[in-house]
Design a protein around this motif. Structure first.
Motif, PDB file in Angstrom:
ATOM      1  N   UNK A1027       0.466  -1.203   0.080  1.00  0.00           N
ATOM      2  CA  UNK A1027      -0.087   0.051  -0.001  1.00  0.00           C
ATOM      3  C   UNK A1027       0.542   1.052  -0.422  1.00  0.00           C
ATOM      4  N   UNK A1028       2.089   1.589   0.599  1.00  0.00           N
ATOM      5  CA  UNK A1028       2.781   2.983   1.062  1.00  0.00           C
ATOM      6  C   UNK A1028       3.662   3.072  -0.353  1.00  0.00           C
ATOM      7  N   UNK A1029       4.669   1.416  -0.624  1.00  0.00           N
ATOM      8  CA  UNK A1029       5.964   2.457  -1.824  1.00  0.00           C
ATOM      9  C   UNK A1029       4.880   2.912  -2.440  1.00  0.00           C
ATOM     10  N   UNK A1030       4.243   3.040  -3.360  1.00  0.00           N
ATOM     11  CA  UNK A1030       3.847   3.598  -4.495  1.00  0.00           C
ATOM     12  C   UNK A1030       3.507   4.654  -4.250  1.00  0.00           C
ATOM     13  N   UNK A1031       2.802   4.838  -3.256  1.00  0.00           N
ATOM     14  CA  UNK A1031       2.561   6.209  -3.581  1.00  0.00           C
ATOM     15  C   UNK A1031       3.480   7.247  -3.004  1.00  0.00           C
ATOM     16  N   UNK A1032       4.246   6.598  -1.860  1.00  0.00           N
ATOM     17  CA  UNK A1032       5.622   7.445  -0.795  1.00  0.00           C
ATOM     18  C   UNK A1032       6.167   7.863  -2.317  1.00  0.00           C
ATOM     19  N   UNK A1033       6.396   6.881  -3.330  1.00  0.00           N
ATOM     20  CA  UNK A1033       7.381   6.948  -4.433  1.00  0.00           C
ATOM     21  C   UNK A1033       6.830   8.504  -5.153  1.00  0.00           C
ATOM     22  N   UNK A1034       5.560   8.671  -5.512  1.00  0.00           N
ATOM     23  CA  UNK A1034       5.096   9.128  -6.120  1.00  0.00           C
ATOM     24  C   UNK A1034       4.849  10.904  -5.531  1.00  0.00           C
ATOM     25  N   UNK A1035       5.231  10.923  -4.079  1.00  0.00           N
ATOM     26  CA  UNK A1035       5.028  11.654  -3.211  1.00  0.00           C
ATOM     27  C   UNK A1035       6.945  12.268  -3.959  1.00  0.00           C
ATOM     28  N   UNK A1036       7.636  11.629  -3.588  1.00  0.00           N
ATOM     29  CA  UNK A1036       8.624  11.938  -3.415  1.00  0.00           C
ATOM     30  C   UNK A1036       9.564  12.977  -4.653  1.00  0.00           C
ATOM     31  N   UNK A1037       8.883  12.276  -5.986  1.00  0.00           N
ATOM     32  CA  UNK A1037       9.181  12.188  -6.925  1.00  0.00           C
ATOM     33  C   UNK A1037       8.393  13.662  -7.378  1.00  0.00           C
ATOM     34  N   UNK A1038       7.672  13.882  -6.705  1.00  0.00           N
ATOM     35  CA  UNK A1038       6.295  14.862  -7.306  1.00  0.00           C
ATOM     36  C   UNK A1038       7.009  16.730  -6.220  1.00  0.00           C
ATOM     37  N   UNK A1039       7.004  16.499  -5.539  1.00  0.00           N
ATOM     38  CA  UNK A1039       8.127  17.338  -4.241  1.00  0.00           C
ATOM     39  C   UNK A1039       9.324  17.262  -5.053  1.00  0.00           C
ATOM     40  N   UNK A1040      10.204  16.486  -5.460  1.00  0.00           N
ATOM     41  CA  UNK A1040      11.239  16.641  -6.531  1.00  0.00           C
ATOM     42  C   UNK A1040      10.860  17.794  -7.692  1.00  0.00           C
ATOM     43  N   UNK A1041      10.264  17.467  -7.961  1.00  0.00           N
ATOM     44  CA  UNK A1041       9.922  18.432  -9.568  1.00  0.00           C
ATOM     45  C   UNK A1041       9.327  19.918  -8.820  1.00  0.00           C
ATOM     46  N   UNK A1042       8.323  19.823  -8.161  1.00  0.00           N
ATOM     47  CA  UNK A1042       7.782  21.191  -7.822  1.00  0.00           C
ATOM     48  C   UNK A1042       9.058  21.663  -7.333  1.00  0.00           C
ATOM     49  N   UNK A1043      10.085  21.406  -5.963  1.00  0.00           N
ATOM     50  CA  UNK A1043      10.648  22.314  -5.547  1.00  0.00           C
ATOM     51  C   UNK A1043      10.239  22.541  -4.241  1.00  0.00           C
ATOM     52  N   UNK A1044       8.606  21.800  -4.232  1.00  0.00           N
ATOM     53  CA  UNK A1044       7.883  22.978  -2.005  1.00  0.00           C
ATOM     54  C   UNK A1044       6.973  22.033  -2.259  1.00  0.00           C
ATOM     55  N   UNK A1045       6.612  22.168  -1.564  1.00  0.00           N
ATOM     56  CA  UNK A1045       4.914  21.534  -1.476  1.00  0.00           C
ATOM     57  C   UNK A1045       3.996  22.210  -2.187  1.00  0.00           C
ATOM     58  N   UNK A1046       3.215  20.571  -3.021  1.00  0.00           N
ATOM     59  CA  UNK A1046       3.039  20.462  -4.285  1.00  0.00           C
ATOM     60  C   UNK A1046       1.431  21.186  -4.018  1.00  0.00           C
ATOM     61  N   UNK A1047       0.526  21.839  -4.943  1.00  0.00           N
ATOM     62  CA  UNK A1047      -1.109  22.465  -4.591  1.00  0.00           C
ATOM     63  C   UNK A1047      -2.047  21.112  -4.640  1.00  0.00           C
ATOM     64  N   UNK A1048      -3.022  20.836  -3.906  1.00  0.00           N
ATOM     65  CA  UNK A1048      -3.647  19.738  -4.006  1.00  0.00           C
ATOM     66  C   UNK A1048      -4.482  19.888  -4.714  1.00  0.00           C
ATOM     67  N   UNK A1049      -4.048  20.267  -6.108  1.00  0.00           N
ATOM     68  CA  UNK A1049      -4.916  19.696  -7.186  1.00  0.00           C
ATOM     69  C   UNK A1049      -3.314  19.181  -8.027  1.00  0.00           C
ATOM     70  N   UNK A1050      -1.797  18.876  -7.527  1.00  0.00           N
ATOM     71  CA  UNK A1050      -1.391  18.303  -7.986  1.00  0.00           C
ATOM     72  C   UNK A1050      -1.112  17.118  -7.087  1.00  0.00           C
ATOM     73  N   UNK A1051      -1.872  16.913  -5.650  1.00  0.00           N
ATOM     74  CA  UNK A1051      -1.265  16.007  -4.930  1.00  0.00           C
ATOM     75  C   UNK A1051      -2.315  15.089  -5.469  1.00  0.00           C
ATOM     76  N   UNK A1052      -3.205  15.528  -5.674  1.00  0.00           N
ATOM     77  CA  UNK A1052      -4.427  14.886  -6.442  1.00  0.00           C
ATOM     78  C   UNK A1052      -4.578  13.451  -7.245  1.00  0.00           C
ATOM     79  N   UNK A1053      -3.786  14.380  -7.925  1.00  0.00           N
ATOM     80  CA  UNK A1053      -3.200  14.265 -10.155  1.00  0.00           C
ATOM     81  C   UNK A1053      -2.425  12.485  -9.346  1.00  0.00           C
TER      82      UNK A1053
END
Length: 1355
Positions: A1027-1053
């Protein structure tokens, strides 16, 4: 079934209409007189006309004459009826009356259609002209929502002056045409019909007008558009007073019919195309040997006339030979329409017209175009015979002709010959019936793609004889005859709606009556109904008759409003009249499935049918029907016997059963608390239909549907649905269970019927289980009767086999156990098992008395299975009681899934724990509460004082039931297993809705309470990988891409959850990885636990439990887990404090490659000294975390409701940063000094002093704090708006070096510059202690101390 004459409409004020037309009254009086005696006839001898070749004319009672005989006045009138039967026109000489349809309610409350006078008046406008012919043409509606009803009806009237006038239903003149100066003889119309075969030519609509020597045809489309336009113009002229009406010209053709002495009637057959042979034959006959033949046959319009010299004439007009006549039409129509409109509308519009103008308009007659000569092609010469009328068939291939000799001749129009003649029909009136073949459901499905067949019948009304006959075409017999009055009129239109084409007719259902009989004496309109099968002959006729008898039987059964005796006689007669055995079987099946037929009627009908079949010759096809009748008769007898026994007087049972059931009272008293709780939680209100209730009487049709007779003669029960099975069981056994019926009588009836005993056992236990509440309400009586029934059933032949091996389990009692362990009604199953256990024991003991002693082993084996079954059912009852508890409002998880012994065994070793964990989730039971309940149970088992001896009395009902279930399942519900399953249930529910971060937090709390590190380690590993690692990796790559706390829309996507839920998720990831590391460190020190289940549940077969799967997991690589934990902590900190960071950039290439790998594998990890640039980035990030934490703990805008153990105000953030310093190779002392400075900058001196004790490099800290002290003092002396005079004097006394240094300070760098002077003085004291005397800034610190002390003294 035979022909019928059905009345569908009655005429009002017919006597008034007669008086108006005959005696010259100005207006018909408002009277409504109905004849006292209606026409009746008898069709009894027509029912037997199927097997006779000669039809006999039907006799009927003579018509009783009305008090005032009407006479043959209607025969002298011109009468026309609309095809839709909504408008009737009766005209005589210059007058006419219009009767329109309306609905009214009779004395019995039934609505009926009537024709009442809607308009009456004088139609003639020319001097001396009279009405010679009328026709009513309904016009189709142009609206898309129309379904076939006419928009309005146009009345076309022909006059002796040659005029043809068009009126509305209200008598308003629309159009007048003078097409020929001779009197109009006959008006006829042809409308569009859908071709029934691909080869049939599509006919166009037209109106034909016959004159003595001419024939005019008006195109139907042009007429339709002109009539609609004129109607609209008249409406506008009436509303606006306009005088200019420009009607569109009508396109018509005019033929001068030659070579015939006298013409009295005609018919327009339509456009036809000859085949090549006929074309060559006609060319040779007309043109001789050298005639030329065109390449394609020309299209011709065929006209047939009757009269004299010759008797019948055939005319053919080649299409395209003449153009429509349009010249002078507009002028003539305009003049006539204008004059007619203003004359007709002068009364209701208030206009006046000069008589001279009227006379001048009458004298001005429009010019009449000459007719195109059309020679006769051939005819039927008969010098003495004169034709009177001709009636064209709907298929345009036949025509009926009447003559002055009293003959009716049938013409074949394609061949031009007479094919049949009837004599004795003087003044006959003709009509046609086009009857489609009815489609019965079972017979129509195989031939649905084939076109429906049609039958053609000729209707002849002979007024001299007062008889109406129906003849089958072309050479068929007379299929019906009715004795009617001698003054009737047969009304046949021969057309339908005008303005219909192949596109607009799609989906229309036009309801028209083809032939109507108007009887002026009874004032009724009747229509002729002829079944299709009357057109058939021999075997086809018999089969069609059987189909109609089946349809009549079905209609009769559906009505349901007949008395039983009448219904029985009618159905019996219909059933015996059917000759075909397959149709007879369908009729019998329809009869058996109908709920309106009583049992006695069914029995008598089937017995009569059986007797009739037995008297016939035995046929192969009749054998099946014979077996069906005998089996259904046997079932009906069984139903009647059971019903009589069940409704008989109550009996008094014997006391032997109570003696055998000794000891069951103690079992009931022991189970009573649990049973009461079970009833309490299981009693929920529900809605059901009365007929579906178990107490509702079982219809005999439902009884027959659930029992069938096998080929060997035995009866077999069919289980259709659970409700129907329960209803059948209640009908058979519920009276016995309640003590209302003797069990031995019921069992005797069932045994005599030959029903299989195992099916009876299933039926008996099924009704006991489904009617659980009634069984528990009166347990003693029900158990006594249940015991008696079980013993009686077990003693039946075929229940327990005589060859049963004593070393094996009895299949009979094993079937009973299988039924009980599959039931979800735990209470009824347990009580039935207790009774069945004793019944089995009594049965086995009685069998063992007559056998050797060595067979007692089999007895103990069978009874041991019952002991295990009873124990399992008791466990399930306690568990089901817990699961049925209603959760608190707003809980999630859905309703409880009912469980049984079978479902628990199929659920595997973890099935019980899984059900309880789902219950914990539904009730949202906190892990601390669960832990407390287990702790109290352990204390009670250890006997720790009197406080815990009454735990159940001091706790709520939920805890009490949970403790009871845990006692029943000590192994399956051990704390470790239950916490592990609860953790897994919460994480599964969180995965369904990741927005619910509380579910994942609860899962972490349950996971922490698992005491076994082996189970803890496996659960963590499975949770991470599943359950965890897939969402965890997606969150890490998203924050790495944005460079900050991502917006709600990006998090849901990318991650599938919102930004707030993502922060909670990362915090749970940190906890999970920390628990995983702790469990991995403790595995080597603690032995693995032994998993076991209860003894009676050892037979569980199914998936492995969560704990078993956890024990099978491989060990993890500790450095890799720590590496992921470090990343999770950084991500959590970045989102908590909304910091800008690229987390993966804080690691080197080895560290990046190791992320998101399987934790059980060994990866190449970072080692040695890290790049100083990366270390600097990490240090900067940790410093920003500490700065943000200090700002949050003193932020007044942050709500104080958040707990201090979570969120940005948690106290463990500084220690976490210090702990991260080691893995990140960041000097912790730098972090502490930065934290001290931030706390002093925020004005939190007390917290800063606590942290300052752990700082190692005091010199650097002293220099940093010296700057903060200078900034505070500079703000107090230089930047305060209200500076005091002592402060100004002090500033003047300061040393120049200190004064210059203070002016260079920037107090805006402080978060809280305004700090009390005692705190600043204390800070300066710490500076003096930290800085050595040889420090370069030591003297500056002394000057600051003096300045602060001076300020303090002045305040």
């Amino acid at each position: 079934m035979s022909c019928s004459l059905l009345e569908f409409c009655r005429l009002q004020e017919l006597k008034t209409v007669r008086d108006y037309l005959s005696h010259g009254q100005t207006e018909p009086a408002e009277k409504n007189q109905t004849a006292e005696n209606e026409l009746a006839w008898d069709t009894s001898d027509w029912e037997t006309a199927w097997e006779s070749d000669k039809s006999k004319e039907q006799e009927a009672p003579s018509v009783v004459e009305a008090k005032e005989p009407s006479g043959p006045w209607l025969q002298d009138c011109v009468v026309s009826l609309s095809p839709c039967s909504d408008l009737l026109v009766v005209a005589q000489e210059q007058k006419a009356v219009f009767l329109s349809a309306k609905w009214q309610t009779d004395d019995s409350g039934k609505e009926e259609m009537t024709l009442a006078v809607s308009w009456s008046g004088i139609l003639s406008t020319e001097e001396g002209e009279c009405v010679s012919s009328t026709i009513c043409i309904p016009l189709a509606s142009q609206k898309r929502s129309s379904t076939g009803r006419p928009d309005w009806t146009c009345v076309v009237v022909g006059f002796t002056s040659g005029y043809v006038r068009f009126y509305t239903e209200s008598g308003v003149l629309l159009l007048a045409q003078l097409l020929h100066e001779d009197p109009v003889i006959r008006l006829k119309c042809r409308t569009y019909e859908i071709p029934r075969h691909p080869g049939v030519t599509e006919q166009h609509e037209e109106l034909s007008i016959l004159y003595p020597a001419a024939l005019v045809t008006i195109d139907g489309f042009s007429l339709f558009q002109s009539l609609r336009a004129c109607r609209n113009q008249v409406a506008r002229a009436a509303a606006a007073g306009s005088e200019m009406i420009q009607p569109p010209p009508l396109a018509y053709k005019k033929w001068a019919l030659q070579d015939m002495d006298n013409i009295v009637d005609h018919c327009s057959v339509g456009v036809m195309t000859l085949n090549v042979f006929d074309q060559m034959k006609n060319a040779s006959v007309l043109g001789g040997f050298n005639a030329s033949v065109k390449g394609s046959p020309p299209a011709m319009s065929q006209y047939v006339t009757v009269g004299g010299g010759p008797y019948t004439g055939f005319y053919y007009a080649v299409e395209g030979s003449t153009q429509p006549l349009l010249s002078h039409v507009a002028l003539a129509v305009a003049s006539k329409l204008t004059s007619a409109l203003f004359s007709a509308a002068s009364g209701w519009l208030g206009w006046n017209k000069n008589k001279n103008e009227v006379e001048s308009a009458q004298k001005h007659r429009p010019k009449v175009e000459p007719a195109t000569p059309l020679g006769i092609r051939f005819g039927l010469p008969d010098s003495r015979r004169h034709g009177e009328s001709i009636c064209l068939s709907p298929c345009n291939t036949l025509a009926g002709v009447t003559d002055d000799f009293g003959r009716v001749t049938l013409l074949d129009l394609n061949r031009g010959i007479a094919v049949r003649m009837w004599k004795g029909y003087r003044d006959a009136q003709l009509g046609w019936l086009h009857v489609p073949e009815e489609q019965v459901g079972r017979e129509s499905s195989p031939s649905a793609s084939r076109p429906r067949r049609h039958a053609l019948f000729l209707v002849i009304y002979a007024p001299r004889r007062g008889i109406l006959e129906i003849w089958a075409m072309q050479y068929g017999p007379r299929v019906g005859a009715f004795t009617v009055g001698k003054h009737c009129r047969l009304l046949y239109a021969g057309y339908r709606l005008l303005g219909v084409n192949s596109v607009t007719s799609q989906g229309w259902k036009i309801h028209t009556h083809q032939v109507c009989l108007l009887d002026p004496i009874t004032e009724a309109l009747r229509t002729v109904n002829v079944p299709f099968h009357l057109a058939l002959s021999d075997k086809k006729s018999e089969g069609a008759k059987d189909m109609h008898l089946l349809k009549k039987l079905t209609t009769m059964l559906k009505s349901g409003d007949m008395e039983p005796d009448i219904l029985e006689s009618e159905v019996k007669a219909l059933l015996l009249d059917i000759k075909n055995s397959s149709i007879q079987k369908q009729a019998l099946e329809s009869l058996l499935s109908n709920k309106n037929v009583p049992v006695l009627c069914l029995t008598n009908i089937i017995r009569a049918l059986l007797n009739a079949l037995q008297q016939q010759d035995a046929k192969l096809e009749d054998t099946v029907l014979l077996q069906l009748c005998s089996s259904q008769l046997e079932l009906l007898q069984l139903y009647t016997d059971i019903h009589h026994v069940s409704t008989a007087a109550a009996f008094e049972g014997d006391s032997e059963a109570l003696d055998t059931l000794e000891g069951i009272e103690g079992e009931l008293s022991r189970l009573n608390p649990t049973l009461q709780r079970y009833i309490k939680f299981n009693s929920r209100p529900s809605v059901s239909f009365v007929q579906d209730a178990p107490d509702a009487p079982l219809p005999v049709q439902a009884f027959l549907l659930q029992i069938e007779c096998a080929e060997d003669g035995q009866l077999k029960l069919i289980q259709r649905s659970e409700a129907e099975w329960t209803q059948l069981g209640s009908f058979v056994f519920w009276g016995c269970l309640c003590g209302k019926s003797p069990p031995h009588k019921i069992c005797d009836k069932l045994q005599q019927a030959g029903i299989n005993p195992p099916q009876l056992l299933s039926l008996l236990l099924g009704v006991c289980l489904q009617r659980e509440k009634e069984m528990i309400q009166n347990p003693t009586e029900c158990f006594k009767n249940l015991y008696a029934l079980l013993v009686l059933l077990s003693n039946m032949e075929g229940a327990i086999e005589e060859t049963w091996d004593s070393q094996s389990v009895s299949p009979w009692w094993q079937q009973a156990r299988n039924i009980l362990v599959q039931s979800h009604n735990s209470a009824a199953a347990l009580l039935a098992a207790l009774v069945a256990h004793r019944a089995a024991k009594a049965s086995i003991n009685s069998r063992a008395d007559s056998k050797l002693q060595s067979e007692w082993e089999a007895v103990s084996l069978e009874l041991e299975h019952w002991v295990v079954c009873v124990r399992q059912l008791e466990d399930v009852l306690v568990l089901q009681t817990l699961l049925l508890m209603t959760p608190i409002a707003g809980s999630v998880g859905g309703p409880a899934v009912p469980c049984s012994v079978k479902t628990l065994l199929e659920g595997g070793s973890g099935g019980i724990t899984d059900n309880v964990s789902k219950w914990v989730f539904r009730h949202n039971l906190a892990p601390e509460q669960l832990k407390e309940i287990f702790q109290k149970m352990e204390d009670k088992e250890e006997g720790a004082g009197d406080e815990v001896s009454n735990i159940l009395e001091n706790t709520d009902e939920t805890a009490e039931l949970l403790v009871a279930v845990c006692k029943r399942f000590p192994h399956s519900l051990s704390p470790n297993l239950l916490f592990a399953h609860c953790c897994w249930e919460y994480v599964v529910q969180w995965n369904k809705d990741p927005e619910e971060g509380a579910h994942l937090c609860q899962a972490m709390e349950h996971l922490k309470l698992v005491s076994s590190p082996h189970i803890q380690l496996g659960i963590c590993t499975m949770m991470w990988s599943t359950f965890i690692v897939k969402r965890f990796s997606a969150a890490a790559f998203l924050i790495e891409k944005v460079g900050k706390a991502p917006k709600d829309r990006l998090c849901r996507r990318d991650v599938g959850m919102g930004d707030k839920a993502l922060t909670s998720f990362l915090g749970c990831c940190v906890q999970l990885l920390q628990i995983l590391m702790e469990a991995d460190a403790a595995v080597a020190e603690v032995p693995p636990p032994k998993l076991s289940v209860e003894e009676v549940w050892c037979g569980a077969e199914g998936p492995a439990s969560i704990a078993e799967l956890a024990m099978e997991q491989k060990g993890v690589h500790y450095p890799l887990v720590q590496h992921h934990c470090l990343l999770a902590t950084l991500l959590h900190a970045a989102l908590t404090f909304t910091l800008k960071v690229k987390p993966l950039s804080l690691f080197d290439s080895k560290g990046k490659n190791a992320f998101f790998r399987d934790l059980t594998t060994i990866q190449l990890m970072p080692s040695g000294d890290m790049d100083p640039g990366l270390v600097l980035l990490r240090q900067e990030f940790l410093l920003r975390v500490l700065t943000a934490w200090v700002q949050h703990i003193d932020d007044t805008s942050v709500p104080r409701t958040l707990p201090p153990t979570s969120g940005p105000r948690a106290d463990w953030w500084p220690s976490l940063c210090m702990d991260l310093g080691g893995p990140l190779q960041v000097n912790p002392d730098i972090l502490r000094r930065h934290l001290v400075c931030q706390l002093y900058s925020q004005g939190l001196d007390q917290r800063a002093e606590e942290v300052m004790l752990e700082v190692e490099d005091k010199d650097v800290l002293g220099s940093q704090l010296l700057m903060i002290t200078g900034q505070r003092l500079s703000y107090s002396l230089l930047h305060v708006q209200n500076q005091t005079q002592p402060a100004m004097e002090l500033l003047a006394r300061l040393p120049p070096t200190l004064c210059t240094w203070l002016k260079a300070m920037d107090p805006s760098e402080l978060q809280c510059p305004l700090v009390p002077l005692p705190q600043t003085s204390k800070l300066v004291g710490h500076l003096i202690e930290m800085l050595p005397e040889n420090h370069a800034q030591y003297s500056l610190a002394l000057h600051l101390l003096e300045a602060v002390d001076a300020l303090t003294m002045e305040e």
